[in-house]
Design a protein around this motif. Structure first.
Motif, mmCIF file in Angstrom:
data_model
loop_
_atom_site.group_PDB
_atom_site.id
_atom_site.type_symbol
_atom_site.label_atom_id
_atom_site.label_comp_id
_atom_site.label_asym_id
_atom_site.label_seq_id
_atom_site.Cartn_x
_atom_site.Cartn_y
_atom_site.Cartn_z
ATOM 1 N N ARG A 44 28.719 84.884 -51.301
ATOM 2 C CA ARG A 44 28.820 84.098 -52.536
ATOM 3 C C ARG A 44 28.053 82.783 -52.419
ATOM 4 O O ARG A 44 27.326 82.386 -53.332
ATOM 5 N N GLU A 45 28.199 82.106 -51.280
ATOM 6 C CA GLU A 45 27.498 80.830 -51.077
ATOM 7 C C GLU A 45 25.985 81.034 -51.076
ATOM 8 O O GLU A 45 25.236 80.227 -51.647
ATOM 9 N N PHE A 46 25.539 82.097 -50.431
ATOM 10 C CA PHE A 46 24.104 82.351 -50.390
ATOM 11 C C PHE A 46 23.553 82.602 -51.791
ATOM 12 O O PHE A 46 22.534 82.018 -52.179
ATOM 13 N N ILE A 47 24.224 83.481 -52.555
ATOM 14 C CA ILE A 47 23.743 83.823 -53.891
ATOM 15 C C ILE A 47 23.722 82.588 -54.789
ATOM 16 O O ILE A 47 22.723 82.321 -55.478
ATOM 17 N N GLN A 48 24.803 81.817 -54.788
ATOM 18 C CA GLN A 48 24.911 80.669 -55.689
ATOM 19 C C GLN A 48 23.983 79.527 -55.306
ATOM 20 O O GLN A 48 23.333 78.921 -56.163
ATOM 21 N N PHE A 71 19.859 81.934 -53.409
ATOM 22 C CA PHE A 71 19.126 83.001 -54.088
ATOM 23 C C PHE A 71 18.892 82.689 -55.567
ATOM 24 O O PHE A 71 17.748 82.763 -56.043
ATOM 25 N N LYS A 72 19.940 82.363 -56.290
ATOM 26 C CA LYS A 72 19.768 82.115 -57.727
ATOM 27 C C LYS A 72 18.793 80.972 -58.009
ATOM 28 O O LYS A 72 17.906 81.119 -58.857
ATOM 29 N N PRO A 89 22.435 93.094 -42.924
ATOM 30 C CA PRO A 89 23.445 92.152 -43.407
ATOM 31 C C PRO A 89 23.636 92.245 -44.913
ATOM 32 O O PRO A 89 22.725 92.631 -45.647
ATOM 33 N N ASP A 90 24.827 91.875 -45.365
ATOM 34 C CA ASP A 90 25.140 91.894 -46.786
ATOM 35 C C ASP A 90 24.971 90.491 -47.360
ATOM 36 O O ASP A 90 25.879 89.672 -47.319
ATOM 37 N N PHE A 91 23.772 90.232 -47.863
ATOM 38 C CA PHE A 91 23.508 88.958 -48.525
ATOM 39 C C PHE A 91 23.705 89.057 -50.042
ATOM 40 O O PHE A 91 23.440 88.112 -50.765
ATOM 41 N N GLY A 92 24.134 90.227 -50.494
ATOM 42 C CA GLY A 92 24.249 90.435 -51.933
ATOM 43 C C GLY A 92 22.983 90.984 -52.548
ATOM 44 O O GLY A 92 22.891 91.134 -53.762
ATOM 45 N N LEU A 93 21.984 91.280 -51.716
ATOM 46 C CA LEU A 93 20.718 91.852 -52.175
ATOM 47 C C LEU A 93 20.516 93.194 -51.481
ATOM 48 O O LEU A 93 20.848 93.350 -50.313
ATOM 49 N N SER A 112 13.847 92.346 -49.551
ATOM 50 C CA SER A 112 14.449 92.884 -50.772
ATOM 51 C C SER A 112 13.452 92.657 -51.902
ATOM 52 O O SER A 112 12.860 91.574 -52.008
ATOM 53 N N ILE A 113 13.251 93.667 -52.724
ATOM 54 C CA ILE A 113 12.212 93.577 -53.758
ATOM 55 C C ILE A 113 12.451 92.397 -54.680
ATOM 56 O O ILE A 113 13.579 91.938 -54.861
ATOM 57 N N ALA A 114 11.373 91.899 -55.257
ATOM 58 C CA ALA A 114 11.450 90.781 -56.197
ATOM 59 C C ALA A 114 12.352 91.149 -57.373
ATOM 60 O O ALA A 114 12.289 92.257 -57.906
ATOM 61 N N LYS A 115 13.206 90.216 -57.769
ATOM 62 C CA LYS A 115 14.134 90.456 -58.873
ATOM 63 C C LYS A 115 13.648 89.863 -60.185
ATOM 64 O O LYS A 115 13.981 90.358 -61.255
ATOM 65 N N LYS A 116 12.867 88.796 -60.120
ATOM 66 C CA LYS A 116 12.355 88.201 -61.349
ATOM 67 C C LYS A 116 11.291 89.112 -61.948
ATOM 68 O O LYS A 116 10.368 89.532 -61.237
ATOM 69 N N PRO A 117 11.380 89.437 -63.248
ATOM 70 C CA PRO A 117 10.391 90.338 -63.862
ATOM 71 C C PRO A 117 8.954 89.883 -63.662
ATOM 72 O O PRO A 117 8.066 90.713 -63.406
ATOM 73 N N LYS A 118 8.704 88.580 -63.734
ATOM 74 C CA LYS A 118 7.347 88.063 -63.554
ATOM 75 C C LYS A 118 6.831 88.386 -62.159
ATOM 76 O O LYS A 118 5.680 88.816 -61.983
#
Length: 291
Positions: free
Chosen positions: A17-21, A24-25, A117-121, A237-243
């Motif tokens: 949760r800490e990593f994503i918030q 990553f975001k 590892p589980d980074f949420g990605l 982990s593949i890019a998540k932003k559409p651009k």
């Protein structure tokens, strides 16, 4: 004057949760210092161990020579057995590096030494890549063709990493139709009289030691220098932003092949033109900025 670099935040450990918030975001880099101490690789993986388990494997080697028109995409500059390469690393400074060495394919037993590892990605589990380098060897400033999120796990030795986001590209003398900046820029000690736009770029820096994990956000430029001989492993982990995802598709299926075609047609003239354009385009952007 020096580059405008801020230290990358360092965390002892991070929850998903800490990593994503926090990282990553907002797409911010971070060094996690104590995340892999439960991996067998944490205590086992060093140069001598790699020599034992992979000593008879022939490995591709790269140095810091400029790109040539007659070289293929990521074509190695030399090859040697891993045992000889480890001996070379220990004997003194060398420019030779191992780049994108697929550990699953070459030495499957090494997969037992780490977990994903589980980074949420969602990580690409078929592509754990190893990178080795000798003292003072380095990679050119570049970003990855797929603009992936990268988790860079460092093992033996010390490594310095300099990062820039894509927003800083206009200051970096990017070579068109490629993933690199001008290769004659020394990002460890740049000549800002020769490359004045660099002083406007805002970047990040971190020193990595054994057990550290560096998160490199999508499409970030990165320059890696081995302060001492050592190696790292990257998971992605593949890019998540559409651009970024669309740019990755363009790079892989269009840009790379167009560049290869132009090298065949124009030869060294194409490489020289690209390098000249990197300078001219950056100068033009800087002139527009101040007018």
């Amino acid at each position: 004057m020096k580059l405008n670099l801020e230290q990358i935040p360092r965390e002892k450990t991070l929850s998903k949760r800490e990593f994503i918030q926090n990282y990553f975001k907002p797409q911010k880099p971070v060094v996690i210092e104590r995340f892999i101490e439960d991996w067998p690789a944490y205590s086992k993986w060093n140069l001598e161990y790699m020599k034992q388990v992979a000593g008879d494997k022939e490995v591709p080697l790269y140095d810091d020579r400029p790109v040539k028109h007659d070289e293929g995409f990521n074509e190695p500059h030399a090859k040697m057995k891993m045992s000889d390469y480890v001996d070379l690393l220990k004997s003194g400074p060398t420019r030779y590096r191992i780049f994108l060495w697929n550990v699953l394919k070459e030495v499957p037993e090494l997969q037992k030494d780490f977990t994903y590892p589980d980074f949420g990605l969602k990580l690409m589990k078929g592509l754990p890549m190893l990178f080795f380098g000798g003292e003072d060897s380095y990679t050119f400033m570049h970003y990855d063709i797929d603009l992936a999120n990268i988790f860079h796990f460092h093992f033996e030795g010390k490594k310095q990493c300099i990062l820039f986001s894509q927003e800083e590209t206009k200051y970096l003398y990017k070579v068109p139709h490629s993933l690199i900046t001008r290769e004659d820029i020394d990002f460890d000690n740049p000549d800002l009289d020769k490359w004045p736009a660099l002083q406007h770029a805002k970047g990040h820096i971190a020193d990595l030691e054994h057990g550290n994990v560096l998160y490199i956000p999508e499409g970030y430029w990165h320059y890696m220098k081995y302060v001492t001989p050592g190696f790292s492993m990257s998971l992605r982990s593949i890019a998540k932003k559409p651009k970024n995802l669309s740019r990755a598709v363009y790079n892989i299926f269009v840009m790379r092949h167009f560049d290869s075609l132009m090298r065949k047609m124009k030869g060294q003239q194409w490489i020289d033109w690209k390098n000249e354009q990197a300078l001219l385009r950056t100068q033009r952007l800087m002139t527009q900025k101040w007018n």
